[in-house]
Design a protein around this motif. Structure first.
Motif, mmCIF file in Angstrom:
data_model
loop_
_atom_site.group_PDB
_atom_site.id
_atom_site.type_symbol
_atom_site.label_atom_id
_atom_site.label_comp_id
_atom_site.label_asym_id
_atom_site.label_seq_id
_atom_site.Cartn_x
_atom_site.Cartn_y
_atom_site.Cartn_z
ATOM 1 N N PRO A 72 0.802 -1.230 0.000
ATOM 2 C CA PRO A 72 0.000 0.000 0.000
ATOM 3 C C PRO A 72 0.836 1.281 0.000
ATOM 4 C CG PRO A 72 -0.911 -1.585 1.544
ATOM 5 C CD PRO A 72 0.401 -2.160 1.078
ATOM 6 N N SER A 74 3.625 1.893 -1.422
ATOM 7 C CA SER A 74 4.114 2.213 -2.760
ATOM 8 C C SER A 74 3.009 2.835 -3.613
ATOM 9 C CB SER A 74 4.674 0.958 -3.444
ATOM 10 O OG SER A 74 3.666 0.008 -3.717
ATOM 11 N N GLU A 75 1.780 2.386 -3.418
ATOM 12 C CA GLU A 75 0.650 2.957 -4.161
ATOM 13 C C GLU A 75 0.470 4.428 -3.804
ATOM 14 O OE1 GLU A 75 -4.013 1.779 -5.022
ATOM 15 O OE2 GLU A 75 -2.557 0.231 -4.464
ATOM 16 N N ARG A 76 0.653 4.752 -2.538
ATOM 17 C CA ARG A 76 0.566 6.153 -2.107
ATOM 18 C C ARG A 76 1.653 6.997 -2.778
ATOM 19 N NH1 ARG A 76 3.485 9.077 1.006
ATOM 20 N NH2 ARG A 76 4.718 7.298 1.741
ATOM 21 N N THR A 79 0.912 7.494 -6.495
ATOM 22 C CA THR A 79 -0.206 8.430 -6.658
ATOM 23 C C THR A 79 0.275 9.867 -6.482
ATOM 24 O OG1 THR A 79 -1.808 6.791 -5.880
ATOM 25 C CG2 THR A 79 -2.466 9.107 -5.768
ATOM 26 N N THR A 91 8.732 1.994 -11.623
ATOM 27 C CA THR A 91 8.544 1.349 -10.324
ATOM 28 C C THR A 91 9.433 0.114 -10.303
ATOM 29 O OG1 THR A 91 6.607 0.072 -11.072
ATOM 30 C CG2 THR A 91 6.210 2.272 -10.205
ATOM 31 N N TYR A 96 5.869 -4.099 -6.455
ATOM 32 C CA TYR A 96 5.130 -2.905 -6.869
ATOM 33 C C TYR A 96 4.150 -3.209 -8.002
ATOM 34 C CZ TYR A 96 8.852 -0.186 -4.486
ATOM 35 O OH TYR A 96 9.733 0.340 -3.583
ATOM 36 N N ASP A 98 1.104 -4.906 -8.533
ATOM 37 C CA ASP A 98 -0.317 -4.579 -8.418
ATOM 38 C C ASP A 98 -0.544 -3.097 -8.092
ATOM 39 O OD1 ASP A 98 -1.203 -7.102 -9.131
ATOM 40 O OD2 ASP A 98 -1.256 -7.837 -7.069
ATOM 41 N N PRO A 99 0.235 -2.502 -7.198
ATOM 42 C CA PRO A 99 0.078 -1.061 -6.981
ATOM 43 C C PRO A 99 0.274 -0.246 -8.261
ATOM 44 C CG PRO A 99 1.293 -2.005 -5.154
ATOM 45 C CD PRO A 99 1.141 -3.096 -6.182
ATOM 46 N N THR A 100 1.229 -0.644 -9.106
ATOM 47 C CA THR A 100 1.447 0.072 -10.362
ATOM 48 C C THR A 100 0.205 -0.002 -11.245
ATOM 49 O OG1 THR A 100 3.825 -0.372 -10.299
ATOM 50 C CG2 THR A 100 2.883 0.221 -12.434
ATOM 51 N N ASN A 102 -2.858 -0.554 -10.298
ATOM 52 C CA ASN A 102 -3.957 0.183 -9.659
ATOM 53 C C ASN A 102 -3.843 1.684 -9.908
ATOM 54 O OD1 ASN A 102 -4.896 -2.231 -8.637
ATOM 55 N ND2 ASN A 102 -3.992 -1.951 -6.608
ATOM 56 N N VAL A 103 -2.658 2.228 -9.732
ATOM 57 C CA VAL A 103 -2.473 3.671 -9.900
ATOM 58 C C VAL A 103 -2.600 4.055 -11.375
ATOM 59 C CG1 VAL A 103 -0.877 5.611 -9.587
ATOM 60 C CG2 VAL A 103 -1.062 3.840 -7.824
#
Length: 357
Positions: A72, A74-76, A79, A91, A96, A98-100, A102-103
């Motif tokens: 989470p 990394s997602e912040r 963003t 990234t 990273y 799934d966060p990549t 998602n963002v």
């Protein structure tokens, strides 16, 4: 004021604004899992960032955040980079992925590049290096250099990238030394000097006189140096401060040309979502100097293997090879396909121990 004058003034203002925007530098962000001074993985990615600055000067602005935990947080960070105007974001760690994705869904006009993953989107590319080619070269040296016939391997996480490296090193160590065995310690971290040093010490206590690592700090090098008579290899960067012994060679990740090319593609509007997996031949994987601590004939054998891989004359995963459970994998002369390698979740025959789930 006449309407025509107002329209002319507005047009002029818009023209000036668009001209100013056109002159704005391309903003490129980098998200790092470790510190830029780790001496390994993140250090080399940051060298790539500096190559972008050197190539484009004031036409680019680069930003980075180091020590970003996978998940989470990394997602912040991603963003925030996108909100602050990044045009392109690299990234640089597997976790990273799934966060990549998602963002990227939230910022369709921002281009993302994810290192070592496999999930892509219209605005997400993936890239990695064929580190296993370098592991093959290291395996030849390790197999020859061990006197105890025990090679220790510090694994980070049990993901395909790391498993490929262990398998490749073992296959090639075994080719030159049929008596060699590998002992593996999983550190479950990319960068934690204390854990990495402890892992090296455990392996040395278990008789290993050669240590390979897939973790990012120089702590295993220091532990080997303190122990004496233990051979090591630089991971991701040269780690030359520990040469000519214990560090006798290294795998060097050369990200600069890729980062420059992908930044240029954003700048000239040609960027497309692609998957890149390059190795020794294109220069994304380098083999650091093999020091004089390695016998001349062993150095020559290792360099000959490197040259054969680069020329496409030899592939590190060539049969006959069996899986750890004794089942057939590759027949005589058969080579592994990229799909199998990308998802590799098994050890080859001769390796002991289970892969953690």
């Amino acid at each position: 004021m006449k309407l025509t004058t107002l329209l002319a003034s507005a047009a002029m203002a818009l023209g000036l604004a668009s001209g100013a925007m056109a002159d704005d530098p391309t903003k490129v962000g980098f998200v790092y899992v470790g510190p830029v001074g780790d001496g390994g993985w993140t250090y080399e990615h940051d060298q790539g960032r500096k190559a972008v600055e050197a190539a484009f000067g004031d036409k680019v602005e680069t930003v980075y955040v180091e020590n970003v935990a996978e998940g989470p947080d990394s997602e912040r960070v991603m963003t925030q980079m996108a909100l602050e105007g990044a045009d392109l974001i690299f990234t640089t760690s597997f976790g990273y992925m799934d966060p990549t994705i998602n963002v990227a869904k939230k910022f369709p006009n921002v281009k993302f590049e994810h290192a070592t993953g496999y999930k892509r989107a219209d605005n997400v590319s993936t890239y990695s290096a064929r580190f296993y080619e370098g592991r093959a070269v290291q395996g030849v040296i390790a197999g020859h250099m061990t006197k105890s016939n025990v090679v220790g391997y510090i694994g980070s996480f049990p993901i395909p990238e790391v498993i490929r490296g262990i398998n490749s090193a073992f296959i090639h160590a075994k080719k030159v030394n049929p008596d060699v065995e590998f002992k593996i310690v999983w550190a479950f971290t990319w960068f934690d000097p204390a854990k990495e040093a402890d892992a090296a010490k455990v392996l040395i206590e278990q008789g290993a006189d050669v240590i390979l690592q897939h973790t990012d700090s120089t702590a295993p090098q220091a532990a080997a140096q303190a122990a004496g008579n233990v051979v090591t290899f630089g991971q991701a960067s040269d780690m030359a401060e520990y040469g000519p012994f214990p560090r006798v060679s290294s795998i060097i990740d050369n990200w600069g040309p890729y980062y420059v090319a992908r930044t240029k593609a954003v700048m000239d509007g040609t960027w497309e979502s692609v998957d890149t997996w390059d190795g020794i031949a294109p220069g994304m994987v380098g083999i650091g100097e093999i020091t004089d601590a390695v016998p001349t004939e062993v150095r020559a054998e290792a360099l000959a293997l490197k040259d054969a891989i680069a020329a496409g004359e030899y592939f590190p995963f060539t049969g006959p090879l069996k899986k750890q459970d004794g089942s057939d994998w590759l027949a005589e002369g058969e080579t592994a396909d990229d799909g199998t390698l990308a998802g590799m979740n098994f050890f080859v025959e001769g390796l002991t121990g289970d892969i953690p789930q």
